[in-house]
Design a protein around this motif. Sequence first.
Motif, PDB file in Angstrom:
ATOM      1  N   UNK A  33     -17.726  16.104   9.575  1.00 59.14           N
ATOM      2  CA  UNK A  33     -16.647  17.055   9.299  1.00 59.14           C
ATOM      3  C   UNK A  33     -15.362  16.265   9.060  1.00 59.14           C
ATOM      4  N   UNK A  34     -15.385  15.460   8.049  1.00 59.86           N
ATOM      5  CA  UNK A  34     -14.228  14.650   7.714  1.00 59.86           C
ATOM      6  C   UNK A  34     -13.040  15.497   7.275  1.00 59.86           C
TER       7      UNK A  34
ATOM      8  N   UNK B 104      -7.162  17.463   7.275  1.00 63.85           N
ATOM      9  CA  UNK B 104      -6.284  18.558   7.681  1.00 63.85           C
ATOM     10  C   UNK B 104      -5.233  18.103   8.675  1.00 63.85           C
ATOM     11  N   UNK B 105      -5.591  17.215   9.580  1.00 66.48           N
ATOM     12  CA  UNK B 105      -4.625  16.706  10.554  1.00 66.48           C
ATOM     13  C   UNK B 105      -3.538  15.902   9.861  1.00 66.48           C
ATOM     14  N   UNK B 106      -3.922  15.128   8.872  1.00 66.12           N
ATOM     15  CA  UNK B 106      -2.939  14.341   8.123  1.00 66.12           C
ATOM     16  C   UNK B 106      -2.011  15.263   7.347  1.00 66.12           C
TER      17      UNK B 106
ATOM     18  N   UNK C 156     -18.663  27.771  19.773  1.00 61.54           N
ATOM     19  CA  UNK C 156     -18.087  28.767  18.881  1.00 61.54           C
ATOM     20  C   UNK C 156     -16.601  28.983  19.137  1.00 61.54           C
ATOM     21  N   UNK C 157     -16.209  29.116  20.397  1.00 61.90           N
ATOM     22  CA  UNK C 157     -14.803  29.370  20.712  1.00 61.90           C
ATOM     23  C   UNK C 157     -13.912  28.228  20.215  1.00 61.90           C
ATOM     24  N   UNK C 158     -14.345  26.985  20.409  1.00 63.03           N
ATOM     25  CA  UNK C 158     -13.552  25.848  19.962  1.00 63.03           C
ATOM     26  C   UNK C 158     -13.535  25.761  18.438  1.00 63.03           C
ATOM     27  N   UNK C 159     -14.666  26.031  17.807  1.00 64.12           N
ATOM     28  CA  UNK C 159     -14.723  26.023  16.339  1.00 64.12           C
ATOM     29  C   UNK C 159     -13.759  27.054  15.763  1.00 64.12           C
ATOM     30  N   UNK C 160     -13.706  28.222  16.380  1.00 65.18           N
ATOM     31  CA  UNK C 160     -12.778  29.252  15.914  1.00 65.18           C
ATOM     32  C   UNK C 160     -11.324  28.840  16.132  1.00 65.18           C
ATOM     33  N   UNK C 161     -11.058  28.148  17.232  1.00 67.76           N
ATOM     34  CA  UNK C 161      -9.695  27.675  17.497  1.00 67.76           C
ATOM     35  C   UNK C 161      -9.295  26.586  16.504  1.00 67.76           C
ATOM     36  N   UNK C 162     -10.226  25.717  16.157  1.00 69.02           N
ATOM     37  CA  UNK C 162      -9.958  24.690  15.139  1.00 69.02           C
ATOM     38  C   UNK C 162      -9.638  25.372  13.816  1.00 69.02           C
TER      39      UNK C 162
ATOM     40  N   UNK D 218      -8.406  28.335  13.384  1.00 69.21           N
ATOM     41  CA  UNK D 218      -7.103  28.985  13.494  1.00 69.21           C
ATOM     42  C   UNK D 218      -5.970  27.961  13.379  1.00 69.21           C
ATOM     43  N   UNK D 219      -6.084  26.862  14.102  1.00 68.32           N
ATOM     44  CA  UNK D 219      -5.019  25.865  14.100  1.00 68.32           C
ATOM     45  C   UNK D 219      -4.881  25.128  12.773  1.00 68.32           C
ATOM     46  N   UNK D 220      -5.969  25.031  12.015  1.00 69.74           N
ATOM     47  CA  UNK D 220      -5.908  24.389  10.696  1.00 69.74           C
ATOM     48  C   UNK D 220      -5.683  25.414   9.598  1.00 69.74           C
ATOM     49  N   UNK D 221      -5.417  26.650  10.011  1.00 73.55           N
ATOM     50  CA  UNK D 221      -5.169  27.753   9.075  1.00 73.55           C
ATOM     51  C   UNK D 221      -6.286  27.876   8.046  1.00 73.55           C
ATOM     52  N   UNK D 222      -7.509  27.762   8.535  1.00 75.00           N
ATOM     53  CA  UNK D 222      -8.683  27.910   7.681  1.00 75.00           C
ATOM     54  C   UNK D 222      -9.103  26.645   6.959  1.00 75.00           C
ATOM     55  N   UNK D 223      -8.339  25.570   7.133  1.00 78.38           N
ATOM     56  CA  UNK D 223      -8.681  24.317   6.457  1.00 78.38           C
ATOM     57  C   UNK D 223     -10.000  23.737   6.919  1.00 78.38           C
ATOM     58  N   UNK D 224     -10.341  23.972   8.175  1.00 80.58           N
ATOM     59  CA  UNK D 224     -11.639  23.569   8.723  1.00 80.58           C
ATOM     60  C   UNK D 224     -12.279  24.840   9.269  1.00 80.58           C
ATOM     61  N   UNK D 225     -13.044  25.535   8.435  1.00 83.36           N
ATOM     62  CA  UNK D 225     -13.637  26.798   8.867  1.00 83.36           C
ATOM     63  C   UNK D 225     -14.686  26.606   9.958  1.00 83.36           C
TER      64      UNK D 225
END
Length: 70
Positions: A3-4, A9-11, A43-49, A51-58
């Motif tokens: 999941x590169x 997305x962080x950058x 699942x909960x962490x994946x959904x939080x990722x 959300x925090x990436x604004x959908x960049x990492x679904x």
Amino acid sequence: MRVMPMTVELIVAGTTREAFAKKLGVNRTYLDMLCRGARRPGLALALEIERLTRGGVPAAAWVKRSSDGD
């Protein structure tokens, strides 16, 4: 599975892995494993990722597919 896009997305978001890990409530080592594809979040962490990436990492990016070979 790799999941590169999360690293990209962080950058783009202008944040560090350490700061992002803190927002997620995980340690940086675990976040590094996620970024390398060595671990898969629940699942909960994946959904939080997502959300925090604004959908960049679904969240769907973490779903194991039969073509992954794992």
